[in-house]
Scaffold this motif. Structure first.
Motif, PDB file in Angstrom:
ATOM      1  N   VAL A  41     -46.614  -8.044 -15.974  1.00  0.00           N
ATOM      2  CA  VAL A  41     -45.422  -8.114 -15.118  1.00  0.00           C
ATOM      3  C   VAL A  41     -45.631  -7.437 -13.770  1.00  0.00           C
ATOM      4  N   ALA A  42     -46.772  -6.769 -13.589  1.00  0.00           N
ATOM      5  CA  ALA A  42     -47.039  -6.107 -12.310  1.00  0.00           C
ATOM      6  C   ALA A  42     -47.027  -7.124 -11.175  1.00  0.00           C
ATOM      7  N   GLY A  43     -46.281  -6.813 -10.119  1.00  0.00           N
ATOM      8  CA  GLY A  43     -46.206  -7.709  -8.975  1.00  0.00           C
ATOM      9  C   GLY A  43     -45.316  -8.912  -9.181  1.00  0.00           C
ATOM     10  N   THR A  44     -44.590  -8.954 -10.281  1.00  0.00           N
ATOM     11  CA  THR A  44     -43.666 -10.063 -10.541  1.00  0.00           C
ATOM     12  C   THR A  44     -42.230  -9.585 -10.364  1.00  0.00           C
ATOM     13  N   SER A  45     -41.297 -10.467 -10.635  1.00  0.00           N
ATOM     14  CA  SER A  45     -39.877 -10.125 -10.513  1.00  0.00           C
ATOM     15  C   SER A  45     -39.340  -9.415 -11.751  1.00  0.00           C
ATOM     16  N   ILE A  46     -40.165  -9.250 -12.763  1.00  0.00           N
ATOM     17  CA  ILE A  46     -39.718  -8.642 -14.020  1.00  0.00           C
ATOM     18  C   ILE A  46     -39.966  -7.140 -13.993  1.00  0.00           C
ATOM     19  N   GLN A  47     -38.923  -6.374 -14.253  1.00  0.00           N
ATOM     20  CA  GLN A  47     -39.002  -4.916 -14.272  1.00  0.00           C
ATOM     21  C   GLN A  47     -38.738  -4.421 -15.692  1.00  0.00           C
ATOM     22  N   ILE A  48     -39.604  -3.538 -16.183  1.00  0.00           N
ATOM     23  CA  ILE A  48     -39.419  -2.938 -17.501  1.00  0.00           C
ATOM     24  C   ILE A  48     -38.616  -1.650 -17.335  1.00  0.00           C
ATOM     25  N   THR A  49     -37.442  -1.575 -17.946  1.00  0.00           N
ATOM     26  CA  THR A  49     -36.584  -0.394 -17.795  1.00  0.00           C
ATOM     27  C   THR A  49     -37.057   0.774 -18.650  1.00  0.00           C
ATOM     28  N   ASP A  50     -37.640   0.501 -19.818  1.00  0.00           N
ATOM     29  CA  ASP A  50     -38.123   1.570 -20.678  1.00  0.00           C
ATOM     30  C   ASP A  50     -38.775   0.967 -21.920  1.00  0.00           C
ATOM     31  N   PHE A  51     -39.454   1.824 -22.663  1.00  0.00           N
ATOM     32  CA  PHE A  51     -40.002   1.471 -23.972  1.00  0.00           C
ATOM     33  C   PHE A  51     -39.242   2.310 -24.999  1.00  0.00           C
ATOM     34  N   VAL A  52     -38.534   1.664 -25.915  1.00  0.00           N
ATOM     35  CA  VAL A  52     -37.612   2.345 -26.826  1.00  0.00           C
ATOM     36  C   VAL A  52     -38.031   2.094 -28.271  1.00  0.00           C
TER      37      VAL A  52
ATOM     38  N   LYS B  59     -37.879 -15.248 -16.438  1.00  0.00           N
ATOM     39  CA  LYS B  59     -37.102 -14.977 -15.227  1.00  0.00           C
ATOM     40  C   LYS B  59     -35.784 -15.745 -15.123  1.00  0.00           C
ATOM     41  N   PRO B  60     -35.616 -16.910 -15.756  1.00  0.00           N
ATOM     42  CA  PRO B  60     -34.279 -17.524 -15.697  1.00  0.00           C
ATOM     43  C   PRO B  60     -33.185 -16.680 -16.364  1.00  0.00           C
ATOM     44  N   PHE B  61     -33.581 -15.650 -17.122  1.00  0.00           N
ATOM     45  CA  PHE B  61     -32.614 -14.871 -17.887  1.00  0.00           C
ATOM     46  C   PHE B  61     -32.378 -13.473 -17.304  1.00  0.00           C
ATOM     47  N   GLY B  62     -32.994 -13.174 -16.174  1.00  0.00           N
ATOM     48  CA  GLY B  62     -32.784 -11.889 -15.526  1.00  0.00           C
ATOM     49  C   GLY B  62     -34.079 -11.277 -15.058  1.00  0.00           C
ATOM     50  N   HIS B  63     -33.981 -10.041 -14.601  1.00  0.00           N
ATOM     51  CA  HIS B  63     -35.157  -9.360 -14.053  1.00  0.00           C
ATOM     52  C   HIS B  63     -35.450  -8.039 -14.751  1.00  0.00           C
TER      53      HIS B  63
END
Length: 378
Positions: free
Chosen positions: A57-68, A31-35
């Protein structure tokens, strides 16, 4: 004695988490490096790790934008494709998931874009997840060269449950690859007056061989059963962390100094021009035979015979035939070997003729070993 000395230099080392539940630490570490994080990796690897990452990451500040998907090989063409993906562009950081080529591809992209990268090895087959070096290939799978990163990945998450569920032959190949680290680094650094960082790397390289020999068979058995175990964790840490830290400590920025590998990887890199070898046998299997050739070239016959016995005990090759290498292939292998970085990483001058002779000598020793072993069974 040659002296290696540097002033005003820097060193970046990665941190790591290990264990069956280590993904729980994702938010605290990243999280110090973004969300926003994009997951990039191999198709199978992402399938194996996807649920565990999303649950973590569920319920945390981290959002997964996609799986590439990374594209299937560590090529500059695949890096350009990754760069064009919107979900990658929008992400604050990259979660690199999978094996060496997937991770190496992500590392180069992130180095070029100055984007934070965290690694999630799903197999224990190499140390790419923590190193400042990416091995790059051409579309035909021949070696394109090394890319030297400004920094290694920030943190490595080693989920031993996922590694235990991976195919056994990938761990097997990882053991074969890791076997090279101690012997290659110690040969490359011999007779050098080493400065502090490289000296630490050489000292650590002495920790890389014995855990593989001691725990390798039991780790493979645990992997066969899909079961995390102490032995599996020790071998995974050896393959990923111990050898990776040695690599970072013995490789300078832009190859200003390089003690990271030697003859075993000369032989592997030479084999990349022989399709019947490189397309049909795993990197670690070829390297493990290269280790035996290194020990032969260097006259360490007792140690060669010890490692030969270990190789055979877990099914790693001890002869040319076991990696599909023929005597008529050796001139092309030797010529390619003479063009790679490792060719100069010895305390003595190398030459192609001697390399071919030593490979044949090692092969003969391997054949003799197999005959004697067969007699004990008869």
């Amino acid at each position: 004695m040659e002296t290696s000395f540097r002033t005003n230099y820097h060193l970046f080392l990665p941190s790591y988490s290990v264990g069956a539940d280590c993904y729980r630490e994702i938010e605290a570490v990243t999280k110090p490096f973004g969300h926003k994080a994009v997951v990039i990796g191999g198709k199978t690897a992402m399938e194996k790790a996807k649920d565990a990452i999303l649950q973590a990451v569920a319920g945390t500040s981290i959002q997964i934008t996609d799986f590439v998907w990374y594209g299937g090989n560590a090529t500059y063409e695949n890096i350009e494709h990754i760069r064009s993906v919107q979900a990658v562009q929008e992400a604050d950081m990259v979660f690199a998931v999978g094996g060496g080529r997937a991770v190496d591809t992500c590392k180069v992209y992130c180095d070029q874009e100055d984007k934070p990268i965290f690694t999630f090895p799903t197999i224990a087959s190499n140390c790419a997840a923590v190193t400042s070096l990416s091995v790059m290939y051409r579309e035909d799978d021949s070696l394109a060269g090394y890319y030297f990163l400004k920094k290694p990945p920030l943190h490595c998450f080693i989920n031993t449950r996922i590694i235990a569920e991976a195919p056994e032959d990938l761990l097997w190949a990882g053991i074969g690859d890791a076997l090279s680290k101690g012997y290659e680094v110690q040969l490359a650094a011999r007779d050098r007056n080493l400065f502090h960082t490289v000296a630490m790397g050489v000292a650590l390289s002495h920790c890389c061989t014995d855990p593989l020999v001691e725990y390798g068979a039991a780790a493979l058995a645990a992997c066969r059963e899909g079961r995390p175990s102490y032995e599996l964790q020790e071998v995974a840490l050896d393959i990923i962390i111990s050898t990776g830290l040695v690599s970072n400590l013995t490789t300078g920025p832009n190859c200003e100094y390089y003690y990271n590998s030697s003859i075993a990887h000369c032989i592997y890199n030479g084999s990349t021009v022989i399709p019947s070898v490189v397309h049909n046998h795993r990197h670690g299997a070829i390297v493990s035979f290269g280790v035996l050739c290194l020990l032969t070239y260097d006259g360490q016959y007792g140690e060669r015979d010890r490692i030969m016995a270990f190789n055979h005990s877990i099914g790693l090759p001890v002869t040319m035939a076991e990696i599909g290498l023929r005597e008529e292939d050796l001139p092309a292998l030797a010529q390619k070997s003479s063009t790679v970085t490792e060719w100069t990483c010895t305390p003595y001058a190398m030459d192609q003729k001697t390399l071919m002779e030593k490979i044949l000598e090692c092969d003969a020793a391997g054949k003799t070993f197999l005959k004697k072993f067969q007699k004990t069974l008869d």
